[in-house]
Design a protein around this motif. Sequence first.
Motif, PDB file in Angstrom:
ATOM      1  N   VAL A  88      65.052  19.793  93.153  1.00 32.52           N
ATOM      2  CA  VAL A  88      64.795  20.425  91.853  1.00 32.52           C
ATOM      3  C   VAL A  88      65.959  20.051  90.942  1.00 32.52           C
ATOM      4  CG1 VAL A  88      64.389  22.591  90.631  1.00 32.52           C
ATOM      5  CG2 VAL A  88      63.527  22.301  92.964  1.00 32.52           C
ATOM      6  N   ARG A  89      65.712  19.091  90.096  1.00 30.05           N
ATOM      7  CA  ARG A  89      66.798  18.525  89.287  1.00 30.05           C
ATOM      8  C   ARG A  89      66.947  19.163  87.916  1.00 30.05           C
ATOM      9  NH1 ARG A  89      67.322  12.301  90.991  1.00 30.05           N
ATOM     10  NH2 ARG A  89      66.878  12.625  93.191  1.00 30.05           N
ATOM     11  N   ASP A  90      66.179  20.186  87.651  1.00 27.21           N
ATOM     12  CA  ASP A  90      66.246  20.885  86.375  1.00 27.21           C
ATOM     13  C   ASP A  90      67.671  21.378  86.139  1.00 27.21           C
ATOM     14  OD1 ASP A  90      66.012  22.565  84.189  1.00 27.21           O
ATOM     15  OD2 ASP A  90      64.490  23.860  85.090  1.00 27.21           O
ATOM     16  N   ARG A  91      68.335  20.819  85.148  1.00 24.07           N
ATOM     17  CA  ARG A  91      69.742  21.149  84.898  1.00 24.07           C
ATOM     18  C   ARG A  91      69.953  22.570  84.373  1.00 24.07           C
ATOM     19  NH1 ARG A  91      73.455  17.565  85.714  1.00 24.07           N
ATOM     20  NH2 ARG A  91      72.956  15.388  85.841  1.00 24.07           N
ATOM     21  N   SER A  92      68.891  23.208  83.925  1.00 27.22           N
ATOM     22  CA  SER A  92      69.056  24.574  83.409  1.00 27.22           C
ATOM     23  C   SER A  92      69.144  25.600  84.538  1.00 27.22           C
ATOM     24  CB  SER A  92      67.897  24.933  82.469  1.00 27.22           C
ATOM     25  OG  SER A  92      66.689  25.043  83.192  1.00 27.22           O
ATOM     26  N   ARG A  93      68.910  25.186  85.756  1.00 23.36           N
ATOM     27  CA  ARG A  93      69.005  26.101  86.895  1.00 23.36           C
ATOM     28  C   ARG A  93      70.453  26.494  87.142  1.00 23.36           C
ATOM     29  NH1 ARG A  93      64.393  26.496  90.476  1.00 23.36           N
ATOM     30  NH2 ARG A  93      62.669  25.864  89.186  1.00 23.36           N
ATOM     31  N   ASP A 121      59.835  26.611  93.056  1.00 30.72           N
ATOM     32  CA  ASP A 121      59.799  25.171  93.319  1.00 30.72           C
ATOM     33  C   ASP A 121      60.825  24.659  94.324  1.00 30.72           C
ATOM     34  OD1 ASP A 121      57.692  24.977  91.468  1.00 30.72           O
ATOM     35  OD2 ASP A 121      59.089  24.646  89.816  1.00 30.72           O
TER      36      ASP A 121
END
Length: 134
Positions: A88-93, A121
């Motif tokens: 999960v590469r979403d930087r907002s995590r 995810d």
Amino acid sequence: MHYMLDTNICIYLIKRHPPQVLSRLGALKQGSAVMSVVTYAELRAGLEIQNAHREQDERVLALLISRIPVLPFTEADAESYGVVRAAVRDRSRDTMDRLIAAHALSAGVTLVTNNEADFKDYPGLKVENWALSP
């Protein structure tokens, strides 16, 4: 050990609200629920930020960790973090949430949180929300 409690669930236990979180924990055998050392770090940070009731809050946190053991973060957990971060590469995590997710996955337990969206995810991560009314 079956459950890892997220920071918000530990805060609910400290505040003794909502009652269904207390009921779910009360129904478990001692040792069935743990918290990640990452959660403990977040709780300690919250305690350090505020000064109003420091002594009482220290006692309450000590009581909580006497009932909910703090699980150390190991090399295997760090490897799990690498997998989670790549998946999960979403930087907002939030990094702390990623670490908690990786820790739960590595430990093979269900993560209990009221912030289900923060943990969506992540492959293989089991999540429960005890704050929802039964």
